[in-house]
Enzyme design. Structure first.
Site, PDB file in Angstrom:
ATOM      1  N   LEU A 137       0.870  -1.172   0.000  1.00 11.71           N
ATOM      2  CA  LEU A 137       0.000   0.000   0.000  1.00 11.71           C
ATOM      3  C   LEU A 137       0.906   1.221   0.000  1.00 11.71           C
ATOM      4  O   LEU A 137       1.961   1.223   0.655  1.00 11.71           O
ATOM      5  CB  LEU A 137      -0.902   0.021   1.237  1.00 11.71           C
ATOM      6  N   ASP A 138       0.497   2.257  -0.717  1.00 13.48           N
ATOM      7  CA  ASP A 138       1.273   3.493  -0.698  1.00 13.48           C
ATOM      8  C   ASP A 138       1.343   4.059   0.716  1.00 13.48           C
ATOM      9  O   ASP A 138       0.485   3.776   1.555  1.00 13.48           O
ATOM     10  CB  ASP A 138       0.632   4.536  -1.622  1.00 13.48           C
ATOM     11  N   LYS A 139       2.331   4.886   0.943  1.00 17.22           N
ATOM     12  CA  LYS A 139       2.528   5.490   2.267  1.00 17.22           C
ATOM     13  C   LYS A 139       1.253   6.127   2.793  1.00 17.22           C
ATOM     14  O   LYS A 139       0.879   5.932   3.959  1.00 17.22           O
ATOM     15  CB  LYS A 139       3.637   6.546   2.192  1.00 17.22           C
TER      16      LYS A 139
END
EC number: 5.4.99.-
Length: 315
Positions: free
Chosen positions: A138-140
């Site tokens: 998952l992106d930051k």
């Protein structure tokens, strides 16, 4: 130094035939970098139809690939005692509810304080697994559910499930504009031709399929429930921007914020103050590597996204 042996198998699909073998294997075995795969080929740990190939060999359709490679352990990442919201844990899996702002893997600019560092403290045996057992990212600034394998067997099984597209990943995404109906985006994604830090829909990109349906229509915005067939970098964000309905708050793909006429001042202030993509991985479904049953988990919206949605609903 102790070593772990990994076992990977694949058959070359038609769309990758004729391409360089190392590039093809990097696409098939997405948990491993192209440079690492090149090392495996040079070490003789890769077989194609039972024969040791060269890095520059072309992949043939239907060829059977077998990888039996050794990974040194422990890794370089340091365990850190960081908080983790664990949704589920057993001998095979850990399911994490990742908060906004937490980087998954250590990298330049984020060598510590990542999910990997936290996992290695919580479950030291993960040091023996590729990417500390993490099989998807998952992106930051995307919140939500993420599964971690605790054993090599579970890791291999989950990677195969992802490749077979049998892992269900559902997201809630708040996008700009009022969408009439759901649909599917089937457009390839690759590096942006000019800005190499961004992704884009490009003709030579990797296949990417995103399904979406309308969860709730709001004045000037739409809450979507999105599911993935593939897992390309920034896939939902890129596909929604391609539809000209970018995700609210997206600092990379969002473009200029379009506000509907008559929106209350409080709502305008809340939207303008939302500085990350309004995207949340809300549901995860998979076949349990241990007992074989289909299992699923759900995670509620984080507070900032729930407050934004309530504001737009007039709450």
């Amino acid at each position: 130094m102790p070593q772990t042996t990994i076992h990977l198998d694949a058959t070359i699909p038609p769309d990758l035939a004729g391409k360089r073998l190392d590039a093809v294997l990097a696409r098939l075995f997405t948990d491993y970098s192209r440079s690492r795969i090149q090392q495996w080929i040079e070490a003789g740990w890769v077989r194609v139809n039972g024969v040791a190939p060269r890095i520059r060999d072309k992949a043939a359709e239907g060829a059977v690939v077998e990888v039996r490679a050794c990974l040194d352990a422990p890794g370089e990442d340091a365990p850190q005692d960081l908080p983790l919201e664990i949704v589920h844990e057993d001998d095979c899996l850990i399911v994490i509810h990742k908060p906004v702002g937490l980087v998954v893997h250590p990298a330049a600019g984020h060598p510590r304080g990542t999910l990997v560092n936290a996992l290695l403290h919580h479950a030291p045996e993960l040091t023996h697994l590729p990417r500390a057992g993490i099989v998807h990212r998952l992106d930051k600034d995307t919140s939500g559910l993420l599964v971690v394998a605790r054993t090599l067997e579970a890791h291999t099984d989950l990677v195969r499930q992802l490749q077979a597209r049998t892992v269900g990943r559902e997201y809630l995404a708040l996008v700009q504009g009022e969408m009439v109906a759901g649909g599917t985006v089937d457009e390839p994604i690759g590096r942006h031709p000019v800005d190499r830090k961004r992704m884009a829909v490009v003709s030579g990109g990797r296949p990417a399929v995103t399904h979406y349906r309308v969860e709730e229509r709001l004045e000037g915005f739409t809450l979507l429930r999105v599911s993935l067939e593939t897992g390309r970098t920034h896939q939902i964000r890129v596909h929604m921007a391609h539809l000209r309905h970018p995700i609210v708050g997206d600092p990379v793909y969002g473009g200029r914020l379009r506000l509907p006429a008559g929106l209350p001042d409080g709502a305008i202030e809340t939207i303008q103050g939302f500085r990350r993509q309004a995207l949340h991985a809300t549901r995860l479904t998979l076949v349990h590597p241990g007992h074989g049953d289909t299992v699923s988990w759900e995670a509620p919206l984080p507070r900032d996204m729930a407050d934004l949605l309530a504001c737009l609903q007039g709450g």
